[in-house]
Write a protein that holds these residues in place. Structure first.
Motif, PDB file in Angstrom:
ATOM      1  N   VAL A  53      68.367  51.597 -20.552  1.00 35.85           N
ATOM      2  CA  VAL A  53      69.518  50.708 -20.754  1.00 35.85           C
ATOM      3  C   VAL A  53      69.179  49.736 -21.886  1.00 35.85           C
ATOM      4  CG1 VAL A  53      71.050  49.025 -19.676  1.00 35.85           C
ATOM      5  CG2 VAL A  53      70.106  50.899 -18.310  1.00 35.85           C
ATOM      6  N   PHE A  54      70.090  49.660 -22.875  1.00 42.27           N
ATOM      7  CA  PHE A  54      69.876  48.781 -24.032  1.00 42.27           C
ATOM      8  C   PHE A  54      70.949  47.703 -24.075  1.00 42.27           C
ATOM      9  CE2 PHE A  54      68.303  53.001 -25.252  1.00 42.27           C
ATOM     10  CZ  PHE A  54      66.992  52.694 -25.610  1.00 42.27           C
ATOM     11  N   ASP A  55      70.580  46.553 -24.683  1.00 45.31           N
ATOM     12  CA  ASP A  55      71.579  45.514 -24.931  1.00 45.31           C
ATOM     13  C   ASP A  55      72.144  45.677 -26.343  1.00 45.31           C
ATOM     14  OD1 ASP A  55      69.650  44.561 -26.674  1.00 45.31           O
ATOM     15  OD2 ASP A  55      69.073  42.871 -25.418  1.00 45.31           O
ATOM     16  N   ARG A  56      72.953  44.727 -26.817  1.00 41.78           N
ATOM     17  CA  ARG A  56      73.619  44.867 -28.119  1.00 41.78           C
ATOM     18  C   ARG A  56      72.637  44.836 -29.279  1.00 41.78           C
ATOM     19  NH1 ARG A  56      79.125  41.153 -27.745  1.00 41.78           N
ATOM     20  NH2 ARG A  56      80.113  42.384 -26.071  1.00 41.78           N
ATOM     21  N   ASP A  57      71.469  44.226 -29.055  1.00 41.32           N
ATOM     22  CA  ASP A  57      70.459  44.156 -30.116  1.00 41.32           C
ATOM     23  C   ASP A  57      69.507  45.352 -30.089  1.00 41.32           C
ATOM     24  OD1 ASP A  57      71.497  41.711 -30.909  1.00 41.32           O
ATOM     25  OD2 ASP A  57      70.239  40.616 -29.473  1.00 41.32           O
ATOM     26  N   GLY A  58      69.733  46.306 -29.198  1.00 34.98           N
ATOM     27  CA  GLY A  58      68.878  47.478 -29.119  1.00 34.98           C
ATOM     28  C   GLY A  58      67.630  47.281 -28.293  1.00 34.98           C
ATOM     29  N   ALA A  59      67.501  46.128 -27.647  1.00 36.28           N
ATOM     30  CA  ALA A  59      66.338  45.887 -26.791  1.00 36.28           C
ATOM     31  C   ALA A  59      66.603  46.461 -25.394  1.00 36.28           C
ATOM     32  CB  ALA A  59      66.047  44.393 -26.701  1.00 36.28           C
ATOM     33  N   GLU A  60      65.544  46.941 -24.769  1.00 35.50           N
ATOM     34  CA  GLU A  60      65.694  47.530 -23.435  1.00 35.50           C
ATOM     35  C   GLU A  60      65.988  46.440 -22.411  1.00 35.50           C
ATOM     36  OE1 GLU A  60      63.262  50.273 -20.160  1.00 35.50           O
ATOM     37  OE2 GLU A  60      62.467  49.957 -22.187  1.00 35.50           O
ATOM     38  N   VAL A  61      66.948  46.712 -21.554  1.00 41.54           N
ATOM     39  CA  VAL A  61      67.324  45.784 -20.495  1.00 41.54           C
ATOM     40  C   VAL A  61      66.462  46.063 -19.270  1.00 41.54           C
ATOM     41  CG1 VAL A  61      69.167  44.991 -18.977  1.00 41.54           C
ATOM     42  CG2 VAL A  61      69.669  45.591 -21.362  1.00 41.54           C
ATOM     43  N   GLY A  62      65.840  45.028 -18.744  1.00 39.75           N
ATOM     44  CA  GLY A  62      65.031  45.145 -17.536  1.00 39.75           C
ATOM     45  C   GLY A  62      65.573  44.262 -16.428  1.00 39.75           C
ATOM     46  N   VAL A  63      64.767  44.063 -15.398  1.00 43.12           N
ATOM     47  CA  VAL A  63      65.133  43.232 -14.257  1.00 43.12           C
ATOM     48  C   VAL A  63      63.980  42.269 -14.005  1.00 43.12           C
ATOM     49  CG1 VAL A  63      65.735  43.176 -11.813  1.00 43.12           C
ATOM     50  CG2 VAL A  63      66.532  45.060 -13.243  1.00 43.12           C
ATOM     51  N   THR A  64      64.298  40.985 -13.875  1.00 38.97           N
ATOM     52  CA  THR A  64      63.260  39.978 -13.659  1.00 38.97           C
ATOM     53  C   THR A  64      62.778  39.986 -12.213  1.00 38.97           C
ATOM     54  OG1 THR A  64      64.798  38.226 -13.024  1.00 38.97           O
ATOM     55  CG2 THR A  64      64.421  38.573 -15.386  1.00 38.97           C
ATOM     56  N   GLY A  65      61.761  39.187 -11.955  1.00 46.81           N
ATOM     57  CA  GLY A  65      61.249  39.066 -10.593  1.00 46.81           C
ATOM     58  C   GLY A  65      62.252  38.471  -9.638  1.00 46.81           C
ATOM     59  N   ARG A  66      63.262  37.775 -10.150  1.00 42.74           N
ATOM     60  CA  ARG A  66      64.329  37.223  -9.320  1.00 42.74           C
ATOM     61  C   ARG A  66      65.558  38.118  -9.293  1.00 42.74           C
ATOM     62  NH1 ARG A  66      63.678  31.935  -7.819  1.00 42.74           N
ATOM     63  NH2 ARG A  66      61.879  30.843  -8.731  1.00 42.74           N
ATOM     64  N   PHE A  67      65.399  39.361  -9.728  1.00 41.01           N
ATOM     65  CA  PHE A  67      66.452  40.382  -9.691  1.00 41.01           C
ATOM     66  C   PHE A  67      67.661  39.992 -10.538  1.00 41.01           C
ATOM     67  CE2 PHE A  67      64.196  41.371  -5.695  1.00 41.01           C
ATOM     68  CZ  PHE A  67      63.935  42.722  -5.913  1.00 41.01           C
ATOM     69  N   THR A  68      67.404  39.518 -11.749  1.00 43.78           N
ATOM     70  CA  THR A  68      68.469  39.296 -12.724  1.00 43.78           C
ATOM     71  C   THR A  68      68.187  40.155 -13.946  1.00 43.78           C
ATOM     72  OG1 THR A  68      67.310  37.427 -13.724  1.00 43.78           O
ATOM     73  CG2 THR A  68      68.872  36.945 -11.928  1.00 43.78           C
TER      74      THR A  68
END
Length: 495
Positions: A406-421
């Protein structure tokens, strides 16, 4: 006995070049059920190899069962070669369980010339393994007895055994130490049954009930049955009749009594025990085997059989056979026969029935149970499940997770933080080398499971995405993505 071998000669029975059973001498050489024929011969070059033949085994085993019955009451034939006897009666009469075992071994040797092995334990599975070793396990000691034994002792589950060994679970005790609910949710209901066996428990919790007295079927052959081919025909007819009668009362049989009366007034009775509810073919097979043993055994009756009667001694809820899948008598019977036939061709795991169960992810909310097994979800579906994915559920769940990014608009991979965001706004999803734009998304839905256990904890987050069309003629795709161990994968596909 069929091959005229000495009682101390190592021997195995094979089917499709795989060992299905081995005697004590072969086991001492390291031969175990599940080995290929060539491997067994490599471990024991002078081993005798016999082909599996259920009719032959039942015929030759009947005198053994009769010899045991002379000393003990309540004899139940589990399979050709194995009988179960309540230990309390013989041990009380002969003074101890060890003394009773010695008398049974001598009795079988005197009456039939065969060498028997006797084991005593709580539960049929533990008692069978104790018999392979000639051991008497004290009451309450089955779990401790099973714990150090090789995981390959689990019966009829080669795929599960292979998987457990690859996971480093090498003994029954190591398998039994796993939480039962986790085993069932991860590996399925049949693995849950195997887990109970490894723990020294019966395969399924007791749910038996005595059937009404009129649930028996009888056949009066004319002329009397004195040939095996006639016996096979009678077995098939009675098996279908008994199964249909039980099904009409919502029952299935787990202990079957076979009664026969000859033209000279001789009465023959044998009780068969089965861990799983008997199907029509299962009933027919046991009746055919028993008649073959009576008619062709060394103590055959002096006249043909004039009355044959089947009585269900113990039953379970008929839902175990899913007989209500198609309503209606003839349709129900035909559907059940078709399922049993397909299962006979593909194996027990070849026909599965879905059952709703508890869980957070869509794959966890359905338990696939082999056709014929009692459907009991290990995790109730109606309990609260924090973090459960809201409806509707995906229409398709891949058997193997498909990697995704999953990528954002800048092409960086989208992850999930330790607080589930999410670390960014999903804008594009790549699956299988193809990237598509995200039109809409929802989530994440967090699942922090068994966080209090250091080694069994599991953290996941799920994300729903609606992807743009690939072309003008294709519809938009909606996917369910799950992130675990810092990687995205496709968990489901929506219609």
């Amino acid at each position: 006995m069929a091959a005229g071998l000495a009682v101390d000669a190592p021997a195995v029975v094979v089917s499709a070049n795989e060992v299905v059973t081995a005697n004590a001498q072969a086991r001492r050489e390291g031969v175990r059920p599940g080995l290929r024929r060539r491997e067994a011969q490599g471990r024991c070059p002078d081993i005798a190899v016999l082909q599996a033949d259920a009719d032959r085994d039942a015929r030759l085993f009947e005198p053994v069962a009769a010899a045991v019955e002379e000393l003990a009451v309540g004899v139940e034939v589990v399979a050709p070669g194995v009988v179960a006897v309540p230990a309390r009666g013989p041990s009380g009469y002969f003074g101890s369980e060890e003394a009773a075992a010695e008398r049974l071994i001598d009795q079988v040797a005197i009456r039939t010339g065969a060498e028997a092995q006797v084991g005593v334990a709580d539960g049929l599975f533990a008692a069978t393994l104790a018999a392979h070793r000639g051991l008497v396990v004290p009451p309450g000691g089955s779990a401790a007895f099973l714990a150090p034994l090789d995981i390959r002792e689990l019966p009829d589950r080669p795929d599960l055994v292979d998987l457990l060994r690859r996971l480093g679970i090498l003994t029954l005790g190591a398998f039994a130490a796993l939480p039962h609910a986790d085993v069932t949710s991860r590996f399925g209901a049949d693995a849950g049954h195997a887990h109970r066996l490894s723990s020294g428990l019966e395969q399924r919790p007791p749910s038996r009930r005595r059937p009404p007295v009129d649930l028996s079927v009888a056949h009066t052959p004319d002329p009397p049955i004195d040939r095996v081919d006639a016996a096979a025909f009678a077995a098939r007819t009675l098996g279908d009749r008994l199964h249909s009668l039980l099904a009409s009362h919502g029952l299935a049989c787990t202990r079957l009594a076979i009664h026969a009366v000859t033209a000279n007034g001789e009465e023959l009775v044998r009780l068969w025990r089965c861990a799983d509810p008997l199907t029509p073919s299962g009933i027919s097979d046991r009746v055919r085997w028993q008649l073959d043993g009576w008619l062709r055994g060394s103590d055959r009756p002096s006249a043909g059989i004039t009355l044959l009667r089947l009585e269900p001694e113990e039953t379970v809820d008929g839902h175990a056979l899913q007989l209500e899948l198609w309503q209606g008598g003839e349709q129900t019977t035909r559907a059940a026969r078709a399922m049993v036939h397909v299962q006979g061709l593909l194996g027990q795991e070849g026909v599965l029935t879905p059952t709703l169960s508890g869980g957070r992810g869509p794959a966890e909310q359905v338990t696939l149970t082999p056709w014929g097994d009692e459907q009991r979800p290990e995790t109730p579906p109606d309990l609260p499940w924090p973090g459960r994915l809201p409806p509707p559920a995906p229409a398709t769940i891949p058997t193997q997770r498909v990697p995704a990014t999953v990528f954002d608009r800048d092409g960086a991979e989208v992850g999930v933080t330790g607080r589930f965001t999410l670390t960014g706004q999903p804008d594009e999803v790549a699956v299988g080398g193809t990237s598509r734009r995200v039109i809409a998304w929802a989530g994440p839905w967090p699942a922090d499971e068994r966080w209090w256990e250091k080694d069994n904890g599991r953290r996941r987050a799920r994300l729903q995405v609606l992807l743009a069309e690939r072309s003008e003629v294709e519809n938009q795709d909606a996917l369910l993505l799950v992130r675990e161990n810092e990687k995205w994968s496709v968990e489901g596909v929506y219609d």
